[in-house]
Every structure is written in C-alpha cells, then in structure tokens.
Design a protein around this motif. Structure first.
Motif, mmCIF file in Angstrom:
data_model
loop_
_atom_site.group_PDB
_atom_site.id
_atom_site.type_symbol
_atom_site.label_atom_id
_atom_site.label_comp_id
_atom_site.label_asym_id
_atom_site.label_seq_id
_atom_site.Cartn_x
_atom_site.Cartn_y
_atom_site.Cartn_z
ATOM 1 N N ASP A 121 1.074 -1.038 -0.313
ATOM 2 C CA ASP A 121 0.367 -0.105 0.050
ATOM 3 C C ASP A 121 1.123 1.531 -0.035
ATOM 4 O O ASP A 121 0.696 2.058 -0.297
ATOM 5 N N LEU A 122 1.364 0.953 0.879
ATOM 6 C CA LEU A 122 2.773 2.366 0.712
ATOM 7 C C LEU A 122 3.629 2.337 -0.123
ATOM 8 O O LEU A 122 3.912 3.567 -1.448
ATOM 9 N N LEU A 123 3.760 1.943 -1.270
ATOM 10 C CA LEU A 123 4.583 1.512 -2.194
ATOM 11 C C LEU A 123 3.580 2.382 -3.468
ATOM 12 O O LEU A 123 3.752 2.799 -4.345
ATOM 13 N N ALA B 172 9.099 0.002 -10.296
ATOM 14 C CA ALA B 172 7.707 1.246 -10.392
ATOM 15 C C ALA B 172 6.560 0.083 -11.206
ATOM 16 O O ALA B 172 5.147 0.575 -10.009
ATOM 17 N N PHE C 217 14.439 7.108 -8.683
ATOM 18 C CA PHE C 217 14.707 6.813 -6.941
ATOM 19 C C PHE C 217 15.862 5.365 -7.088
ATOM 20 O O PHE C 217 17.363 4.542 -7.163
ATOM 21 N N THR C 218 15.108 3.984 -8.311
ATOM 22 C CA THR C 218 15.883 2.711 -8.146
ATOM 23 C C THR C 218 16.571 2.627 -9.217
ATOM 24 O O THR C 218 17.694 2.038 -9.494
ATOM 25 N N LEU D 74 8.294 8.406 -9.264
ATOM 26 C CA LEU D 74 9.981 8.686 -8.865
ATOM 27 C C LEU D 74 11.116 8.037 -7.833
ATOM 28 O O LEU D 74 11.923 7.367 -8.079
ATOM 29 N N LEU D 75 9.516 6.942 -7.636
ATOM 30 C CA LEU D 75 10.320 5.290 -7.717
ATOM 31 C C LEU D 75 10.773 4.724 -8.444
ATOM 32 O O LEU D 75 11.658 3.787 -8.809
ATOM 33 N N ALA E 162 0.947 4.659 -2.955
ATOM 34 C CA ALA E 162 0.737 5.736 -3.089
ATOM 35 C C ALA E 162 1.898 6.367 -3.511
ATOM 36 O O ALA E 162 1.832 6.905 -3.888
ATOM 37 N N PHE E 163 2.844 5.480 -3.700
ATOM 38 C CA PHE E 163 4.601 6.744 -4.027
ATOM 39 C C PHE E 163 4.641 6.882 -5.802
ATOM 40 O O PHE E 163 3.983 5.976 -6.953
ATOM 41 N N PRO E 164 4.360 8.170 -6.145
ATOM 42 C CA PRO E 164 4.340 8.465 -7.650
ATOM 43 C C PRO E 164 5.906 6.919 -8.466
ATOM 44 O O PRO E 164 6.311 6.975 -7.828
#
Length: 604
Positions: free
Chosen positions: A111-113, A143, A124-125, A120-121, A115-117
């Motif tokens: 759920d947290l992932l 992503a 970041f990776t 951007l994920l 919610a993350f754009p």
C-alpha cells in the motif's frame, strides 16, 4: 481472439503491435548501417529527399535510427514488464504464504509503494542501481510491481475462501503448492490482461527515463535517447523530434488499446452469443382480476442464445393469500420473481400479456410511475439476507431509507416506524437492533429485519424468494410464522418461492408447480396429496415421512431437468415420465380439472 478482432480498436492495436514486432526483427539488419553512418556534411539537416525526417548532430539518418531503435525499445520494455509482473505477482501472493501478522506487514508495504509516484520510484531505483539501460529497466520494473502486487493480493483474497482451497489446506498441501496449483491459475486471466497495458506503461516510462538522461546511454539508443539528442535542435529543425515522438506515442497507445481490448473481449466471452429474441405475447383480452394484488398472464423471459428460463407463466395472488411457487433449482422460480419485480438482469427481455399490480398494469406506466408503484406496493425478501443488507450501514439506517424515500417521512418518524416494524416481526429489543450492523445479528434476525424492511411502506404484495433456505429448521419455522402473521395482519398477498414442497404445503394457501420454465400444475395446498401431474406426484413421493421404510433407498426422480436452452416444443418432463406417450411431443395446455385445480399434462 475472435472477439478481439471484432473490436475496431482492438484490431487496429493488434495490427500495430504486430507491425512493431516485425519492425524490431527486420529493421536492425536492413537499416543498421544506414542508421550508424556518419556524414559530417549533413549535420542537423531538415527533412529532404535523401533523409525524409532529417539528420542528427552527426549527420545520421533519423528515420533509420528510429526504426532500428524499435528492437532495443521493445526489448527493454518487455524486460521491465517481466520484472514488474513477476515481482508484483510474487509480492502480492506472499501474504497467502506467510503467517497473518507477517502478511499484514507485506500488504502495508505494498500500500505504501502504491501511494508513491511511479516515476519517482523508478528514478530512485535507477539512481541506486546505476544509470543506464539496466538501471532504467530495474527502475520501471520496480515501479510496475506495486500495482501488480495490489491486484494479485485482491484477486487472491477473493478466491482464498473457496471450498477447494480449504480442502487443499485440510489435506496438507504445502502453501507454495496451493499458490501455484490452486490460486494463481484461477486469477491468471486479469493478470494477463493487465500485462498488455503494463507493456505500454513500461515503454513510456523507459522513454521518459532515457529522455531525462537516466536510461539508455550513448552509443546505444532507444526512442527516448533519440528524443534527448534531438531536443536541443527542436526550435531550428522541428522535424528531428517527429519520428521518435510519433513512435513512442503510437507504440504506447497500441499496447494500451490492446490491453483494454483484451479485457473487453474477455468480459464478452462470458456472454451468450447473439441478441435476445423478444418473446411474442398477445395482449390479454380480459380485464385484470379486481381482487388480485398480482395478476400475471403469459409471462416470458428470454436471454441471448435461445435461452428462455420462463415460458408463458400465469399467476394470480389475492389479498391475504400466500401462493407457493415450487420446483427444482433451475425451473425458473427466481427469474419469475425478478420479472415481476422488474429486476431481470441485462440482457434479458421480459414480455407478458399482462402484469398487473394492485389492478394497475405496469407496462402502461411511465418509468417514474412504475418505480413509485413498485417501491410502495411491492416488497421482496431474498434468499440471502446478508446480500440484501449493506454491511457498512446500520440496520436502522437501511430501514428508515424506505420510509423517507417513498413516504416522505421525517427521520424521527422513520426511525420510530423502523423500531415498530422490527418489533412486529418478533425481534427482541428493536430499539437496540436499529443501532446495530447486519453482522451483529444472527441469520434469523437478519431475515426478519429484511421482512421488516419490506413492511416499512404499505406493501400489497410480498415476494419471498426462498427466504428460509440458509436457516436451520427452528429459525425457518419462526420466519414462516412471521410471514403468515404479516399477511394475515396487513391483508397483503404473498408469493412464496421454494424448492421444498413440504414447507410450501405448510405455509401456503395455493401452490403453483414449475418445471423447465412452465407452470405444470396449480392447486390448493391442502389438495397436494391429490395432485395429478406426474412431476408434482414425484416431488411429493420423494418426501420421507414417519412411515417411510428406512431399509429402502429414498425415492428420487430419474433423469435431470433440461437447461433453459434445451427445452423442446413438447412436454419438458416427458423424458423422465413413466406415462409419456405420443401426444407428449406437443406442449400440453394448463387446463382445469376441478375447482381451483389446473394441470398441464396429456396423460394425467
């Protein structure tokens, strides 16, 4: 695939995707040298005869480079989609393999992932794993994974409570075996359908990463890299961005449309082919029965594929009377009730010579008038009260909605009426029950609450569709007693639907027996032992009583009822009937044999 090809958008997407795959295979060997050839004298030229879309900063042909880049772009998008799909499915299935507490932690992380754009994920990776094609692929795959994990977890939870899953676990099947053999095969279709759209998302994401300089690095090139290199010259020679931009847009659109078309084709695969044929029913010549709250003549329901579950059913229910509608599962009882209540699901078509409620023919009313009459005069009690009550709302709120919507009652008046109605169906402490949620009530209390909901107005007709099937014998008798009391006290009529002829004979005044969509016999309930139709007699004969010899096997009806699509023109019961003769090849009419006793049988 045939259904996919029938959709114009699906056909166009499939053709475009096929063209992209062919291009990825043939473009590099055919155009690789042209794409790599450097021409210092042709730097940053616009479109011309030699170079249709111009050249780049080293004089290389942009059209050739765009076509050659198809292989690397699609290949990287496929790898990213594979990583996202496999990783997401494994992550989403993990809670079903772990202990409950650990599974909840995994779900919270997903759920947290989610919610993350996503971009951007991915960025970041890519920064963590290193810039370049490998980092971009991993970034886009990471992503994509949370969305697939959420979908997999939702689908897995929807089938995890199935009996075959419980049986496998009871037999000691290892969790990973339950997952791969029982869970994943039953949720594979929606995952596959979403993969096509994920491919489009991967392609767009990778192109964006390369355009930002975080993806494919020189001397390699994909469509995003070509956009990056051409962007500095877009104001001088705008044509330099046309080829890679158009390629990204068309390829992304093709995969998105293909996934959407796959989903629509799969949804349509469950629907019978063809359009339903509207039943031909002549209008009733006589006037409605003035004493009847329900007067139905020649009610017929048809679905696509030649499926007709209800065939020329005629019923009459009078005030203060309970009429039983009995028959095996699949005989058309519930569909008859749905047709009377105007809730036959799409794409069913209903036709009738007459459908009159309280003396008013429904077909002659405008939609708003029909809804008002049905809402005020008809109450329906279904088999599963849990499905009839909204689990998120308190019982009182659901009951008061009826009074405020149809009768214009104030909230205080509606609440007082809800308490009174709950008390009238013998629910203890009704003032407390209105504040409770459905899950806090027992099965019998929920069913009585549904009956009370139907009584919030002033119904003239109550349709009870197998309201006691899911209840134990003691609670069954309480619900039946409540139904009888309601009919006697309000003067309403009731249509009681059941497959249990013993229950029907106990609570009903008259009985209509259905078989294969038709009423084959109608008679007073106290005359059931004098039934004449072979099917009715077989139903009665299959009931054990205190005198039944327990040393003998229980009586059964040989054969099986035909499906609605397989009913012929003659007597549908002929294949199971010992009395069947030559005349049974024609449909027997429902004719009077005694006062209030009608039978549809040539030999009875």
């Amino acid at each position: 695939m045939r259904r996919l090809m029938r959709h114009p958008a699906g056909l166009a997407a499939a053709v475009l995707v096929a063209a992209l795959i062919v291009l990825a295979l043939v473009a590099p060997p055919l155009l690789g040298d042209r794409a790599a050839a450097i021409h210092p004298d042709r730097i940053n030229q616009g479109a011309g005869a030699a170079h249709w879309l111009g050249t780049d900063a080293l004089g290389r042909d942009l059209l050739a480079r765009t076509l050659v880049a198809t292989r690397l772009t699609l290949g990287l998008a496929f790898l990213a989609t594979l990583i996202g799909t496999v990783g997401g499915v494994l992550l989403g299935a993990l809670p079903s393999l772990l202990p409950r507490r650990a599974g909840r932690l995994v779900v919270a992380a997903v759920d947290l992932l989610v919610a993350f754009p996503a971009l951007l994920l991915a960025m970041f990776t890519a920064v963590v794993t290193g810039l370049g094609a490998r980092g971009a692929v991993l970034g886009i795959g990471v992503a994509l994974a949370p969305a697939f994990a959420r979908l997999t977890h939702t689908l897995t939870a929807s089938v995890a409570g199935a009996d075959y899953i419980a049986a496998a676990r009871m037999l000691g099947v290892p969790p990973h075996r339950v997952l791969t053999r029982h869970l994943l095969p039953n949720i594979a279709e929606p995952l596959i359908l979403n993969t096509a759209q994920a491919m489009g998302s991967s392609l767009l994401g990778l192109s964006a990463m390369s355009f930002l300089g975080m993806g494919v690095q020189a001397p390699s090139f994909d469509w995003g890299r070509l956009l990056n290199e051409a962007f500095g010259h877009v104001y001088v020679t705008p044509a330099v961005v046309a080829a890679p931009a158009l390629a990204v847009a068309l390829a992304g659109l093709a995969f998105m449309l293909l996934g959407d078309a796959f989903a629509k084709a799969a949804a349509g695969a469950a629907e019978p082919a063809g359009a339903p044929v509207a039943p031909v029913v002549a209008p009733a010549a006589d006037a409605p029965d003035p004493d009847a709250v329900l007067d139905v003549r020649d009610l017929t329901v048809a679905f696509p594929g030649g499926i007709t579950p209800v065939r020329a059913v005629s019923l009459t229910v009078r005030s203060g009377e309970i009429v039983g509608l009995v028959g095996e599962s699949g005989s058309g009882k519930s569909m008859t009730a749905a047709a009377i209540g105007q809730i036959v699901p799409y794409p069913g078509i209903v036709a009738a010579a007459r459908t009159a409620l309280c003396g008013t023919e429904l077909d002659g009313l405008a939609p708003a008038e029909r809804r008002a009459l049905l809402g005020a005069s008809l109450a329906m009690v279904f088999q599963d009260p849990t499905a009839s009550l909204n689990p998120a709302l308190r019982v009182g709120g659901q009951l008061t909605e009826v009074a405020t919507l149809h009768d214009g009652a104030t909230p205080a008046e509606a609440r007082a009426r809800a308490v009174e109605r709950l008390g009238s169906v013998h629910i203890k402490e009704p003032a407390a029950v209105v504040r409770q949620y459905p899950h806090e009530l027992s099965g019998g209390m929920r069913q009585r609450a549904v009956i009370a909901m139907g009584l919030m107005g002033t119904p003239r007709l109550i349709i009870a569709d197998e309201p006691t099937t899911a209840l134990d014998v003691t609670v069954q008798r309480e619900v039946l007693r409540v139904l009888r009391e309601v009919v006697d006290s309000t003067g309403a009529g009731a249509l009681f639907i059941s497959h249990d002829i013993a229950v029907v004979s106990d609570v009903c005044d008259r009985v209509a027996v259905m078989y294969a969509g038709r009423v084959v016999e109608e008679l007073p309930a106290d005359a059931l032992r004098r039934a004449r139709h072979p099917y009715t007699r077989a139903l009665i004969g299959s009931l054990p009583d205190m005198d039944t010899d327990r040393a003998l096997p229980l009586a059964t009806i040989p054969g099986r009822q035909p499906s609605p699509a397989d009913v012929g023109d003659g007597c549908a019961f002929a294949d199971r009937c010992a009395l069947a003769g030559a005349r049974c090849s024609a449909p027997p009419p429902l004719t009077a044999r005694a006062a209030g006793h009608h039978v549809a049988c040539w030999e009875a």
